[in-house]
Every structure is written in structure tokens, then in C-alpha cells.
Design an enzyme around this catalytic site. Structure first.
Site, PDB file in Angstrom:
ATOM      1  N   TRP A  19      -6.825  13.206 -19.401  1.00 54.76           N
ATOM      2  CA  TRP A  19      -7.181  11.795 -19.165  1.00 54.76           C
ATOM      3  C   TRP A  19      -8.374  11.701 -18.208  1.00 54.76           C
ATOM      4  O   TRP A  19      -9.296  10.911 -18.408  1.00 54.76           O
ATOM      5  CB  TRP A  19      -5.963  11.106 -18.549  1.00 54.76           C
ATOM      6  CG  TRP A  19      -5.989   9.621 -18.531  1.00 54.76           C
ATOM      7  CD1 TRP A  19      -6.959   8.821 -17.997  1.00 54.76           C
ATOM      8  CD2 TRP A  19      -4.987   8.741 -19.048  1.00 54.76           C
ATOM      9  NE1 TRP A  19      -6.614   7.501 -18.139  1.00 54.76           N
ATOM     10  CE2 TRP A  19      -5.408   7.427 -18.777  1.00 54.76           C
ATOM     11  CE3 TRP A  19      -3.768   8.939 -19.682  1.00 54.76           C
ATOM     12  CZ2 TRP A  19      -4.653   6.307 -19.141  1.00 54.76           C
ATOM     13  CZ3 TRP A  19      -3.022   7.836 -20.043  1.00 54.76           C
ATOM     14  CH2 TRP A  19      -3.472   6.536 -19.776  1.00 54.76           C
ATOM     15  N   ARG A  46     -10.816  13.536 -17.715  1.00 52.98           N
ATOM     16  CA  ARG A  46     -12.119  13.920 -18.245  1.00 52.98           C
ATOM     17  C   ARG A  46     -12.959  12.691 -18.584  1.00 52.98           C
ATOM     18  O   ARG A  46     -14.154  12.782 -18.753  1.00 52.98           O
ATOM     19  CB  ARG A  46     -11.969  14.797 -19.515  1.00 52.98           C
ATOM     20  CG  ARG A  46     -11.263  16.116 -19.303  1.00 52.98           C
ATOM     21  CD  ARG A  46     -11.888  16.928 -18.186  1.00 52.98           C
ATOM     22  NE  ARG A  46     -13.317  17.064 -18.301  1.00 52.98           N
ATOM     23  CZ  ARG A  46     -13.949  17.971 -19.046  1.00 52.98           C
ATOM     24  NH1 ARG A  46     -13.252  18.862 -19.706  1.00 52.98           N
ATOM     25  NH2 ARG A  46     -15.260  18.017 -19.113  1.00 52.98           N
ATOM     26  N   HIS A  47     -12.288  11.545 -18.719  1.00 57.61           N
ATOM     27  CA  HIS A  47     -13.004  10.302 -19.036  1.00 57.61           C
ATOM     28  C   HIS A  47     -13.518   9.730 -17.710  1.00 57.61           C
ATOM     29  O   HIS A  47     -12.775   9.079 -16.969  1.00 57.61           O
ATOM     30  CB  HIS A  47     -12.077   9.355 -19.808  1.00 57.61           C
ATOM     31  CG  HIS A  47     -11.635   9.990 -21.090  1.00 57.61           C
ATOM     32  ND1 HIS A  47     -12.382   9.912 -22.238  1.00 57.61           N
ATOM     33  CD2 HIS A  47     -10.596  10.802 -21.376  1.00 57.61           C
ATOM     34  CE1 HIS A  47     -11.798  10.628 -23.181  1.00 57.61           C
ATOM     35  NE2 HIS A  47     -10.710  11.178 -22.691  1.00 57.61           N
ATOM     36  N   SER A  91      -0.972  11.164  -3.891  1.00 54.14           N
ATOM     37  CA  SER A  91      -1.362  12.371  -3.149  1.00 54.14           C
ATOM     38  C   SER A  91      -0.170  13.286  -2.942  1.00 54.14           C
ATOM     39  O   SER A  91       0.806  12.912  -2.285  1.00 54.14           O
ATOM     40  CB  SER A  91      -1.954  11.991  -1.797  1.00 54.14           C
ATOM     41  OG  SER A  91      -2.072  13.158  -1.006  1.00 54.14           O
ATOM     42  N   ALA A  92      -0.274  14.511  -3.499  1.00 54.73           N
ATOM     43  CA  ALA A  92       0.798  15.495  -3.285  1.00 54.73           C
ATOM     44  C   ALA A  92       0.576  16.248  -1.976  1.00 54.73           C
ATOM     45  O   ALA A  92       1.331  17.146  -1.630  1.00 54.73           O
ATOM     46  CB  ALA A  92       0.857  16.450  -4.462  1.00 54.73           C
ATOM     47  N   LEU A 107     -14.033  -2.447 -20.900  1.00 57.03           N
ATOM     48  CA  LEU A 107     -13.603  -2.366 -22.301  1.00 57.03           C
ATOM     49  C   LEU A 107     -14.457  -1.400 -23.132  1.00 57.03           C
ATOM     50  O   LEU A 107     -13.942  -0.710 -24.008  1.00 57.03           O
ATOM     51  CB  LEU A 107     -13.621  -3.775 -22.925  1.00 57.03           C
ATOM     52  CG  LEU A 107     -13.059  -3.884 -24.342  1.00 57.03           C
ATOM     53  CD1 LEU A 107     -11.599  -3.458 -24.410  1.00 57.03           C
ATOM     54  CD2 LEU A 107     -13.203  -5.313 -24.863  1.00 57.03           C
ATOM     55  N   HIS A 108     -15.733  -1.334 -22.849  1.00 53.46           N
ATOM     56  CA  HIS A 108     -16.592  -0.413 -23.599  1.00 53.46           C
ATOM     57  C   HIS A 108     -16.122   1.030 -23.411  1.00 53.46           C
ATOM     58  O   HIS A 108     -15.913   1.774 -24.375  1.00 53.46           O
ATOM     59  CB  HIS A 108     -18.056  -0.566 -23.158  1.00 53.46           C
ATOM     60  CG  HIS A 108     -18.918   0.584 -23.549  1.00 53.46           C
ATOM     61  ND1 HIS A 108     -19.019   1.017 -24.856  1.00 53.46           N
ATOM     62  CD2 HIS A 108     -19.693   1.416 -22.812  1.00 53.46           C
ATOM     63  CE1 HIS A 108     -19.824   2.058 -24.905  1.00 53.46           C
ATOM     64  NE2 HIS A 108     -20.241   2.336 -23.679  1.00 53.46           N
ATOM     65  N   ARG A 126      -8.870   9.566 -27.944  1.00 52.76           N
ATOM     66  CA  ARG A 126      -7.491   9.983 -27.656  1.00 52.76           C
ATOM     67  C   ARG A 126      -6.440   9.385 -28.588  1.00 52.76           C
ATOM     68  O   ARG A 126      -5.253   9.723 -28.455  1.00 52.76           O
ATOM     69  CB  ARG A 126      -7.142   9.657 -26.191  1.00 52.76           C
ATOM     70  CG  ARG A 126      -8.034  10.371 -25.183  1.00 52.76           C
ATOM     71  CD  ARG A 126      -7.979  11.887 -25.296  1.00 52.76           C
ATOM     72  NE  ARG A 126      -8.841  12.515 -24.289  1.00 52.76           N
ATOM     73  CZ  ARG A 126      -8.982  13.825 -24.134  1.00 52.76           C
ATOM     74  NH1 ARG A 126      -8.322  14.669 -24.904  1.00 52.76           N
ATOM     75  NH2 ARG A 126      -9.792  14.317 -23.219  1.00 52.76           N
TER      76      ARG A 126
HETATM   77  C1  LIG Z   1      -9.600  16.438 -28.899  1.00 56.98           C
HETATM   78  C2  LIG Z   1     -10.347  16.788 -27.630  1.00 56.98           C
HETATM   79  C3  LIG Z   1     -10.412  18.110 -27.217  1.00 56.98           C
HETATM   80  C4  LIG Z   1     -11.085  18.446 -26.032  1.00 56.98           C
HETATM   81  N1  LIG Z   1     -11.129  19.744 -25.636  1.00 56.98           N
HETATM   82  C5  LIG Z   1     -11.746  20.083 -24.472  1.00 56.98           C
HETATM   83  C6  LIG Z   1     -11.776  21.444 -24.011  1.00 56.98           C
HETATM   84  O1  LIG Z   1     -11.267  22.339 -24.659  1.00 56.98           O
HETATM   85  N2  LIG Z   1     -12.391  21.700 -22.833  1.00 56.98           N
HETATM   86  C7  LIG Z   1     -12.999  20.730 -22.095  1.00 56.98           C
HETATM   87  O2  LIG Z   1     -13.541  21.036 -21.036  1.00 56.98           O
HETATM   88  N3  LIG Z   1     -12.977  19.439 -22.509  1.00 56.98           N
HETATM   89  C8  LIG Z   1     -12.374  19.090 -23.665  1.00 56.98           C
HETATM   90  N4  LIG Z   1     -12.341  17.781 -24.066  1.00 56.98           N
HETATM   91  C9  LIG Z   1     -12.956  16.771 -23.209  1.00 56.98           C
HETATM   92  C10 LIG Z   1     -14.308  16.284 -23.804  1.00 56.98           C
HETATM   93  O3  LIG Z   1     -15.245  17.341 -23.856  1.00 56.98           O
HETATM   94  C11 LIG Z   1     -14.859  15.140 -22.960  1.00 56.98           C
HETATM   95  O4  LIG Z   1     -15.091  15.595 -21.648  1.00 56.98           O
HETATM   96  C12 LIG Z   1     -13.898  13.973 -22.899  1.00 56.98           C
HETATM   97  O5  LIG Z   1     -13.469  13.620 -24.193  1.00 56.98           O
HETATM   98  C13 LIG Z   1     -14.570  12.772 -22.246  1.00 56.98           C
HETATM   99  O6  LIG Z   1     -15.594  12.314 -23.087  1.00 56.98           O
HETATM  100  P1  LIG Z   1     -16.932  11.690 -22.521  1.00 56.98           P
HETATM  101  O7  LIG Z   1     -17.624  12.661 -21.634  1.00 56.98           O
HETATM  102  O8  LIG Z   1     -17.701  11.188 -23.692  1.00 56.98           O
HETATM  103  O9  LIG Z   1     -16.332  10.450 -21.701  1.00 56.98           O
HETATM  104  P2  LIG Z   1     -16.750   9.856 -20.292  1.00 56.98           P
HETATM  105  O10 LIG Z   1     -16.629  10.854 -19.218  1.00 56.98           O
HETATM  106  O11 LIG Z   1     -15.945   8.593 -20.153  1.00 56.98           O
HETATM  107  O12 LIG Z   1     -18.245   9.478 -20.453  1.00 56.98           O
HETATM  108  C14 LIG Z   1     -18.632   8.450 -21.356  1.00 56.98           C
HETATM  109  C15 LIG Z   1     -20.080   8.678 -21.714  1.00 56.98           C
HETATM  110  O13 LIG Z   1     -20.876   8.554 -20.533  1.00 56.98           O
HETATM  111  C16 LIG Z   1     -21.918   9.507 -20.551  1.00 56.98           C
HETATM  112  N5  LIG Z   1     -21.756  10.429 -19.421  1.00 56.98           N
HETATM  113  C17 LIG Z   1     -20.741  10.451 -18.526  1.00 56.98           C
HETATM  114  N6  LIG Z   1     -20.964  11.392 -17.591  1.00 56.98           N
HETATM  115  C18 LIG Z   1     -22.125  11.993 -17.915  1.00 56.98           C
HETATM  116  C19 LIG Z   1     -22.884  13.055 -17.363  1.00 56.98           C
HETATM  117  N7  LIG Z   1     -22.508  13.702 -16.272  1.00 56.98           N
HETATM  118  N8  LIG Z   1     -24.027  13.398 -17.964  1.00 56.98           N
HETATM  119  C20 LIG Z   1     -24.450  12.768 -19.074  1.00 56.98           C
HETATM  120  N9  LIG Z   1     -23.787  11.757 -19.670  1.00 56.98           N
HETATM  121  C21 LIG Z   1     -22.639  11.377 -19.084  1.00 56.98           C
HETATM  122  C22 LIG Z   1     -21.818  10.231 -21.887  1.00 56.98           C
HETATM  123  O14 LIG Z   1     -22.605   9.557 -22.834  1.00 56.98           O
HETATM  124  C23 LIG Z   1     -20.365  10.076 -22.259  1.00 56.98           C
HETATM  125  O15 LIG Z   1     -20.117  10.141 -23.659  1.00 56.98           O
HETATM  126  C24 LIG Z   1     -11.702  17.428 -25.255  1.00 56.98           C
HETATM  127  C25 LIG Z   1     -11.632  16.108 -25.686  1.00 56.98           C
HETATM  128  C26 LIG Z   1     -10.959  15.771 -26.852  1.00 56.98           C
HETATM  129  C27 LIG Z   1     -10.891  14.324 -27.283  1.00 56.98           C
END
Ligand SMILES: Cc1cc2nc3c(=O)[nH]c(=O)nc-3n(C[C@H](O)[C@H](O)[C@H](O)COP(=O)(O)OP(=O)(O)OC[C@H]3O[C@@H](n4cnc5c(N)ncnc54)[C@H](O)[C@@H]3O)c2cc1C
Length: 304
Positions: free
Chosen positions: A91, A93-94, A103-104, A191-192, A201
Site C-alpha cells: 500500500w 508504495r503509492h 508507532s511500534a 481522487l486522481h 490494486r
Molecule cells: C501487481 C503489482 C506488483 C508490484 N510488484 C512490485 C515489486 O515486485 N517490487 C517493487 O518494488 N514494487 C512493486 N510494485 C509497486 C509498483 O512498482 C509501484 O511502486 C506502485 O504500484 C505505485 O505506483 P506509482 O509509483 O505509479 O504510484 P505513486 O507512488 O502513487 O505515484 C503516482 C505517480 O506519480 C509519479 N511519481 C511519484 N513519485 C515519483 C518519483 N519519485 N519520480 C517520478 N515520478 C513519480 C509517477 O508518475 C507515478 O505513476 C508492484 C505493484 C503492483 C500493482
């Protein structure tokens, strides 16, 4: 003076816990904006607010279809989520959200860990290294579930001993806790960016446990909050698909131009639906389709 938006259907479920997995939940703490806030923001450039519902729906469809996403950022939602650590790792990663997690280091963690149902214990997929395929047979599943329980309890017993008997800090005692331990966070997102997260997800390729949370947010919460955007998102994102250049070429080879033109002519009364199909076919064929209206085709038939 513009009024603060409120969505009665969402107000009704503020604070309500939607149960996810065995001990997790999602509840809405607060929100800002609704479908009309998006329309208002999109129209600000020429000073017009909300028009009729059908015009607003048309505008929202246009924005979502063409990825004109900044008006969607006018809406925000704040959720309280309880989830296992391995789901939280995915989660978090977004990055385009604000959050505050329990906080643990500060708190003593309750003995609450995720114990999957037997029916959710999946075989490793042979095709997808990241996924599962089919349910493990009942007897084996029962043994695995028992093992998860036993190991989790053991980790929590050691954790308690570190804290109570050895006076080890909470920040170090926690390192023995398993990934299925529950954590909690407040999570706020517009929302975006929420749609971006939900698109990734709720997809079948996402892990089932995070999909359960994403589906709840989408179908139980977003649907009430911004019903027009919800419908457009389902149509233009979750139920839609993207073709590569090669796939477009291959599809073009399968198309019969006369037949598709005839199909659009026959259905010309469903103008809205046919417009998008016509656009797609023209993109595939690389040329404009000369389509007659239903009345013109009828006249041709009478005259011939
Ligand atoms: C099915 C699935 C499997 C996955 N497997 C893995 C895995 O094995 N290992 C792993 O590490 N991750 C994995 N991920 C995580 C994936 O790589 C993304 O990090 C995650 O889905 C968040 O996406 P996002 O970066 O587009 O979203 P957000 O972090 O919400 O970012 C949204 C958008 O903002 C922009 N953005 C945000 N931050 C930056 C930045 N620093 N530089 C440039 N643009 C930026 C990009 O356009 C991005 O698309 C997986 C995800 C999914 C859905």
C-alpha cells in the site's frame, strides 16, 4: 458564495467499519468535494458552475476518458485503515498520499495477526511468479493454517517476554513480529491518485489481500462519494483495455471495413455509444469512416 459540499450517502457511513480480512477494516474519517466540485473546477476557466446532471456527467466522462486529471484532485478523502504489515508494504508504495502509521516504537503491539482462511491458501502459480493459482487441498491447507497460527503466537510470546521480562525497548522487541501483524494508519489522498492506486490494486494481478481493501474502497466508498466519477472510472479504466501498436495492426487485419460501417449505421440511434466505437475503428483503420444516418440508409433502401 459557494457552499461547502456534502454527500449525504457518504455522511451516513462516516466512521462505519468495513471489515476486511479477518481483523482488518477501513472507515471513512473525512472527505472534501464531490462530483460537482470536479465539474466546477473544470469549468472555472470560463466562469460557469454546475449545469444539468447529464451535462455534468458528459464532462466527467470526458475528463476521465482523456485523462484531464487535475479537476479530480479537488476531491480528497481520509481513511482509517487496519491492515497486516505485508499489505501495508504494498500500500505504502503509492507515494502520492499523506499518512500517519501507528508507532511500534511508542506503543505495545496487540497480539493481532492475519490468519488466512483455508480457502484463501493458494498454490504458487506456474505462469505468474507473483501470483497464486487454485486453492490448496483442504487437509494441507488446514495444516498450513495451524502452522501460521502456531508460529505467530510464538513470535508474540517472545515479543511480550522481551518487553516484560527483559525490559528491551519496544523499537527492538518488534523486530521479531511477523509480517502478518496488524498495523493501523490514517491515509489521505486525492481522487486522481486514489483512482491510480485502485486501478493497480483492484486488477487481477494484484495480491488478493490488498485487492480486498481496494475493492472495498472502490465499490463501498467511492461509489457513494462520487457516483458519476465511479461510473466513468469503471467504464474508462477498470473495464477498458489498452492496445499496443502491434495489437492495433493485428486488429486492423481482422476488421472488415464495410461490415463495421454497416454496424454503426444500423445502430446510429445510439449516437453516444457509437461515437466512441467509431473513433476506435477509425484509429484502427487509420481513416475516417463515412457513416450514413439511419434515416439516410432507410431512404436509400426505399429508393433502390
Ligand atoms: C501487481 C503489482 C506488483 C508490484 N510488484 C512490485 C515489486 O515486485 N517490487 C517493487 O518494488 N514494487 C512493486 N510494485 C509497486 C509498483 O512498482 C509501484 O511502486 C506502485 O504500484 C505505485 O505506483 P506509482 O509509483 O505509479 O504510484 P505513486 O507512488 O502513487 O505515484 C503516482 C505517480 O506519480 C509519479 N511519481 C511519484 N513519485 C515519483 C518519483 N519519485 N519520480 C517520478 N515520478 C513519480 C509517477 O508518475 C507515478 O505513476 C508492484 C505493484 C503492483 C500493482
Amino acid at each position: 458564495m459557494e457552499e461547502k459540499t456534502s454527500v449525504p450517502a457518504l455522511d451516513e457511513i462516516l466512521g462505519k467499519q468495513f471489515k476486511i480480512l479477518d481483523k482488518g477494516f477501513i472507515r471513512v474519517i473525512d472527505y472534501m468535494g464531490d462530483d460537482s466540485s470536479i465539474v466546477q473546477a473544470a469549468r472555472v476557466s470560463y466562469g460557469k458552475g454546475t449545469k444539468s446532471v447529464s451535462e455534468d456527467e458528459g464532462l466527467i466522462n470526458f475528463l476521465i476518458r482523456h485523462k484531464h486529471t487535475s479537476p479530480l484532485e479537488m476531491c480528497e478523502i481520509k481513511l482509517h485503515v487496519k491492515l497486516p504489515i505485508f499489505v501495508a508494504r504494498q500500500w505504502l508504495r503509492h507515494r502520492t498520499a499523506s499518512l500517519n502509521e501507528m508507532s511500534a516504537r511508542y506503543s505495545i503491539i496487540n497480539e493481532e495477526y492475519f490468519l488466512p482462511d483455508e480457502a484463501d491458501l493458494r498454490y504458487q502459480s506456474k505462469r505468474h511468479k507473483q501470483g497464486g493459482d487454485g486453492t490448496i487441498d483442504t487437509e494441507t491447507a488446514s495444516g498450513i493454517r495451524e502452522k501460521i497460527k502456531e508460529m505467530s503466537e510464538k513470535c508474540f510470546a517472545e515479543y511480550d517476554d522481551f518487553i516484560e521480562k527483559n525490559d528491551l525497548t519496544r523499537e527492538l522487541s518488534r523486530i521479531i513480529l511477523p509480517q502478518n501483524t496488524y498495523t493501523e494508519m490514517y491515509w489521505k489522498i486525492d481522487l486522481h491518485n486514489l483512482f491510480h492506486m485502485l486501478h493497480l490494486r483492484t486488477a487481477p494481478g494484484a495480491q488478493k489481500e490488498i485487492r480486498d481493501y481496494a475493492n472495498c474502497i472502490l465499490h463501498e466508498i467511492v461509489k457513494l462519494w462520487v457516483p458519476i466519477c465511479y461510473k466513468a472510472f469503471i467504464n474508462y479504466r477498470t473495464d477498458a483495455c489498452h492496445f499496443s501498436g502491434l495489437q492495433m495492426e493485428q486488429l486492423k487485419g481482422l476488421l472488415d471495413k464495410e461490415k463495421v460501417t454497416e454496424f454503426i449505421e444500423m445502430n446510429s440511434k445510439k449516437r453516444g455509444e457509437m461515437r466512441e466505437l467509431k473513433e476506435l475503428l477509425e484509429k484502427l483503420l487509420g481513416e475516417e469512416l463515412k457513416v450514413k444516418s439511419q434515416e439516410d440508409s432507410d431512404k436509400d433502401k426505399i429508393n433502390s
